[in-house]
Design a protein around this motif. Structure first.
Motif, short mmCIF file in Angstrom:
data_model
loop_
_atom_site.label_atom_id
_atom_site.label_comp_id
_atom_site.label_asym_id
_atom_site.label_seq_id
_atom_site.Cartn_x
_atom_site.Cartn_y
_atom_site.Cartn_z
N ASP A 110 8.77 17.48 3.86
CA ASP A 110 7.45 17.74 3.77
C ASP A 110 6.83 17.03 2.46
OD1 ASP A 110 4.86 19.16 4.15
OD2 ASP A 110 5.42 19.92 2.18
N VAL A 111 7.55 16.81 1.51
CA VAL A 111 7.33 16.32 -0.05
C VAL A 111 7.23 14.70 0.31
CG1 VAL A 111 7.97 15.79 -2.17
CG2 VAL A 111 8.36 18.13 -1.34
N ALA A 112 8.09 14.12 0.95
CA ALA A 112 8.14 12.75 1.41
C ALA A 112 6.82 12.32 2.07
CB ALA A 112 9.53 12.45 2.18
N VAL A 113 6.54 13.22 3.16
CA VAL A 113 5.31 13.04 3.82
C VAL A 113 4.08 13.16 2.94
CG1 VAL A 113 3.56 13.73 5.68
CG2 VAL A 113 6.33 13.77 5.99
N ARG A 114 4.00 14.07 2.20
CA ARG A 114 2.87 14.17 1.12
C ARG A 114 2.77 12.98 0.38
NH1 ARG A 114 0.81 19.48 0.38
NH2 ARG A 114 1.47 21.19 1.88
N LEU A 115 4.03 12.55 -0.29
CA LEU A 115 4.04 11.23 -1.08
C LEU A 115 3.44 10.17 -0.51
CD1 LEU A 115 7.51 11.74 -2.99
CD2 LEU A 115 5.20 11.75 -4.12
N LEU A 116 3.83 10.11 0.58
CA LEU A 116 3.28 8.81 1.62
C LEU A 116 1.88 8.89 1.70
CD1 LEU A 116 4.02 6.37 3.02
CD2 LEU A 116 4.20 7.79 5.04
N LEU A 118 0.89 -1.28 -0.19
CA LEU A 118 -0.02 -0.02 0.06
C LEU A 118 0.94 1.31 -0.03
CD1 LEU A 118 -2.85 1.21 0.49
CD2 LEU A 118 -2.50 1.30 2.75
N ALA A 119 1.95 1.36 0.83
CA ALA A 119 2.68 2.51 1.17
C ALA A 119 3.72 2.65 0.23
CB ALA A 119 3.02 2.67 2.56
#
Length: 813
Positions: A484-490, A304-305
């Motif tokens: 922040d981008v990494a969290v948004r991608l996840l 999923l992730a």
């Protein structure tokens, strides 16, 4: 679902080169027997174990399991257990086998004596993918003599109607009456599926229905009770089986089910009952009734992730082996506790295990994750028609127009900010949005290069609205932006699925994990911020990678910026204080429910909420402020002008200092295993009292001195080694330990900020501000400080530096 005698291929999904692959049959990967195994020195078909597997099973080149000439005995749950880079990955696949009636060998009409069970009715409605729709179920109900049934009911409502029919139909001809009604509605197939799915002939089925030795597992019994559903109906169900038996129908449903389950288990242990299995239920694969285990959850989350990593890796050409390592690191150092979220959901859902599997499968289909469909077993409860409708809705929501590099959303925002007189300079018309779009299109016609952002910016600058059309940011990225981008991608993988499960954005907040240095060097950030083993902080390159991976909205956020700062928040509460009605309107516009009258407190709460991955806090806040506090305040948010004045630096420093104290207190609490309530006004006091008790009772956690020292609390570690305080010295000991903790914190932050260490956190910040006044932060120094703060665990502080914090000038103090 597989036909008897057919061959079937069960796929094993993983990335990377496996060290070993095992195909098993059963529910527990640890205890299920091996069928076929493979290691790199084996042939591609693998090594079989057991007589039957060696006759009909082998692996193919993709490590999928091939089963030839499937029989009834082959149905059940299969597990693919793969070892990749030392990590175990599990795939679960359930298969059911059924027999077709051969031509020229048609069984006589099926005659079923006795009543039909609640669960058989449930299976009729929900147990199969009903391509015929619910209209024929409605017709069936009318053929049962219920002529007043309404059109357009959903499946659950039709189930209730059939259960009410059963309640009032007391004769033993229930089953045959239903069979005749189904035949009249052209649903003979449904009848055969209920009573012929797992049997090769009708005679076999009839023999089985009359057996008195058929056993029912506890999982099956619990599933039946949950699917019957209504507490009153459960009570009636027990009364049919156990004459005179009644249960309490008051209280929580899970307690009612638990009580009924105990009675059912006891009843099944009694003398042999005629028609036991089919009086109670139609059997379903046991694997679908069992509790969802940790192996299933972990394997599901990995897939999923992992979608955003796969998309990004493909766009930038990351080798498969490197991607496998990244996916492993994502599991080890994640920024979001997806396992905790799904496990909590499983624990809190009051329904059967089968229904939980079904709901998870439905959520997978709703978010259009074809790669995960059926992962939790072949519940077959969501039709392809509904899935296509869901995908169509998703696609329609993603349609967005663009005009020469200017999005439709930007044109609408421009129209919202323009006055009538300003709008007339652009064109004529009653619809401001159309006027702006036509104006932008006219500029496009004059520009052979196909873009007009610079010209639109220039025109808006003449009337002081240039903040509505920002240029691309040229500065290199700070690490906090990449995070922040990494969290948004996840969250592009997680949040839609959570929403499909009914998990609110507010609940998602508690699963966000504080930043650690390990998170910043592994996982998704490796894909984003590293290029040939060198840190890549080029904003343009990372934006391009995001666009290639079809994350265009995230690429735009990175290009033009979207962050807001504490300075922006304090600026909105500066000057004329918003009145009660304005605060209420601002809350409404931002979609927050807090009753905090302090504007900054309200905005901090809003900023901490979980938002969609493409959420732009800067434009959202500005749009919310515009109708409440006016254009000047809204434009200040968009432009960030309040950050450059330094007028609110004193308030910002106080807020950051309090945040650091709270975070560091929580770090100590975590080391000594103390849970601090978030609403506690003084968490330090609770920490000190707990420390005192642990020292006195010699109950400090193992290795606590070393852990505190490694975490930067060397002073506290030394103090605790001294042991308990003397009688009547509790208060002085607490004060001394408080000072020691604050001194440890001060030394740590002083080292990060590059100023002289003192015991006072206030003095350290004063020295740091004075240093900034003498040597203002340039781009590279600002980025370096922000990155150091983030690596030290101070995410909010790093964010504030990234957004452009400056100290208040001396003449304004």
């Amino acid at each position: 679902m597989v036909h008897k005698g057919d061959s079937v291929v069960l796929t094993c999904r993983f990335r990377g080169t496996p060290l070993a692959v095992y195909w098993k049959k059963g529910d527990d990967p640890k205890t299920a027997p091996n069928l076929v195994s493979w290691i790199p020195t084996d042939d591609v078909t693998g090594l079989c174990e057991g007589e039957r597997p060696c006759q009909i099973m082998e692996m193919n080149e993709n490590h999928s399991l091939v089963i030839k000439e499937v029989s009834i005995a082959d149905q059940g749950r299969y597990i693919c257990r793969v070892t990749v880079r030392g990590i175990l990955i599990h795939n679960f696949t359930d298969i059911s086998v059924f027999c077709d009636v051969e031509k020229g060998n048609v069984d006589p009409p099926m005659i079923i004596e006795g009543k039909i069970s609640f669960y058989e009715l449930w299976f009729l409605i929900f147990g199969k993918d009903n391509d015929d729709g619910l209209e024929k179920i409605r017709d069936t109900i009318r053929h049962l003599g219920i002529t007043d049934v309404e059109d357009g009911l959903n499946a659950a409502q039709y189930y209730d109607v059939l259960c009410n029919w059963k309640d009032h139909h007391k004769q033993d001809s229930q089953a045959m009456d239903l069979q005749r009604a189904l035949a009249k509605a052209d649903l003979d197939r449904a009848w055969k599926e209920i009573y012929g799915t797992q049997m090769c002939t009708i005679s076999t089925y009839l023999d089985d229905r009359q057996r008195t030795d058929a056993e029912l597992s506890e999982d099956t019994l619990e599933h039946i009770l949950w699917q019957i559903g209504d507490p009153d109906r459960i009570d009636k169900f027990l009364g049919e089986l156990i004459p005179g038996k009644r249960i309490s129908v008051a209280g929580k449903k899970k307690d009612i089910v638990a009580e009924a389950l105990r009675d059912l288990i006891q009843w099944c242990k009694g003398p042999p009952q005629q028609n036991l299995r089919y009086t109670v239920s139609f059997a379903v694969p046991e694997g679908l009734l069992e509790e969802i285990g940790d192996y299933e959850v972990i394997g599901f989350i990995q897939r999923l992730a992992g979608k955003h990593c796969n998309n990004l890796a493909e766009s930038i050409g990351t080798p498969t082996e490197a991607l496998s390592a990244i996916l492993v690191e994502n599991d080890k150092a994640t920024v979001f506790d997806t396992q905790g979220m799904i496990r909590d959901w499983i624990s809190n859902e009051e329904c059967s295990n089968f229904e939980k599997r079904h709901r998870l499968n439905v959520a997978v289909t709703k978010v259009c994750r074809e790669d995960l469909e059926g992962y939790f077993g072949a519940t077959d409860l969501y039709t392809s028609k509904e899935a296509n409708e869901e995908r169509a809705r998703k696609d329609s929501n993603e349609v967005s127009r663009e005009y020469g590099g200017i999005s439709e959303l930007e044109t609408r925002r421009i129209a919202k900010y323009l006055t009538d007189s300003e709008l007339k300079h652009l064109g004529e018309g009653s619809d401001p949005v159309k006027v702006v779009i036509e104006w932008v299109n006219s500029l496009l016609e004059k520009n052979l290069n196909g873009g007009c952002r610079k010209r639109v910016h220039g025109t808006l600058k003449e009337i002081g609205l240039q903040a509505l059309m920002p240029f691309q940011i040229k500065d290199k990225l700070c690490l906090v932006e990449v995070l922040d981008v990494a969290v948004r991608l996840l969250m592009t993988d997680i949040q839609p699925f959570a929403k499909a499960l009914g998990i609110s954005d507010q609940k998602l907040i508690k699963y966000r994990i504080d930043v650690t240095p390990k998170q910043l060097s592994n996982g998704t950030l490796t894909l984003l911020a590293k290029d040939s083993n060198k840190i890549n902080n080029d904003r343009s390159k990372i934006s391009s990678s995001l666009s290639k991976a079809d994350y265009d909205d995230l690429a735009l956020l990175l290009k033009y910026g979207c962050a807001i700062s504490l300075a922006d928040m304090f600026a909105l509460g500066y000057g004329p204080v918003p009145n009660s009605s304005q605060r209420d309107e601002l809350r409404h516009n931002l979609g927050i429910a807090t009753d905090d009258d302090d504007i900054v407190g309200m905005l901090k709460h809003w900023k901490s909420m979980a938002h969609p991955p493409t959420y732009n806090p800067r434009t959202t806040l500005a749009d919310a402020v515009l109708p409440v506090l006016g254009k000047e305040k809204a434009l200040s948010v968009l432009s960030g002008t309040s950050r450059q004045s330094g007028i609110h630096s004193e308030k910002i420093i106080r807020a950051l200092r309090e945040g650091i104290l709270f975070r560091e207190t929580c770090r100590v609490a975590e080391i000594i295993n103390v849970l601090l309530p978030s609403v506690d006004d003084d968490p330090m006091t609770k920490l000190l009292i707990t420390l005192e008790d642990q020292v006195k009772n010699d109950s400090l956690p193992e290795d606590v001195y070393e852990k505190l020292s490694v975490a930067g609390f060397k002073g506290l570690s030394t103090e605790l080694k001294r042991g308990d305080c003397q009688e009547n010295e509790h208060e002085s000991t607490r004060m001394r330990r408080r000072d020691i903790i604050q001194n440890d914190i001060s030394c740590r932050i002083a080292e990060v900020l590059g100023v002289k260490k003192t015991s006072s956190l206030s003095s350290i910040f004063e020295a740091w501000e004075e240093k900034l006044r003498k040597n203002p932060l340039k781009e590279d120094k600002r980025r370096d400080l922000s990155d150091r703060l983030l690596r030290a665990g101070y995410e909010d502080f790093a964010h504030e530096i990234m957004t452009g914090f400056v100290p208040r000038p001396l003449d304004q103090k």
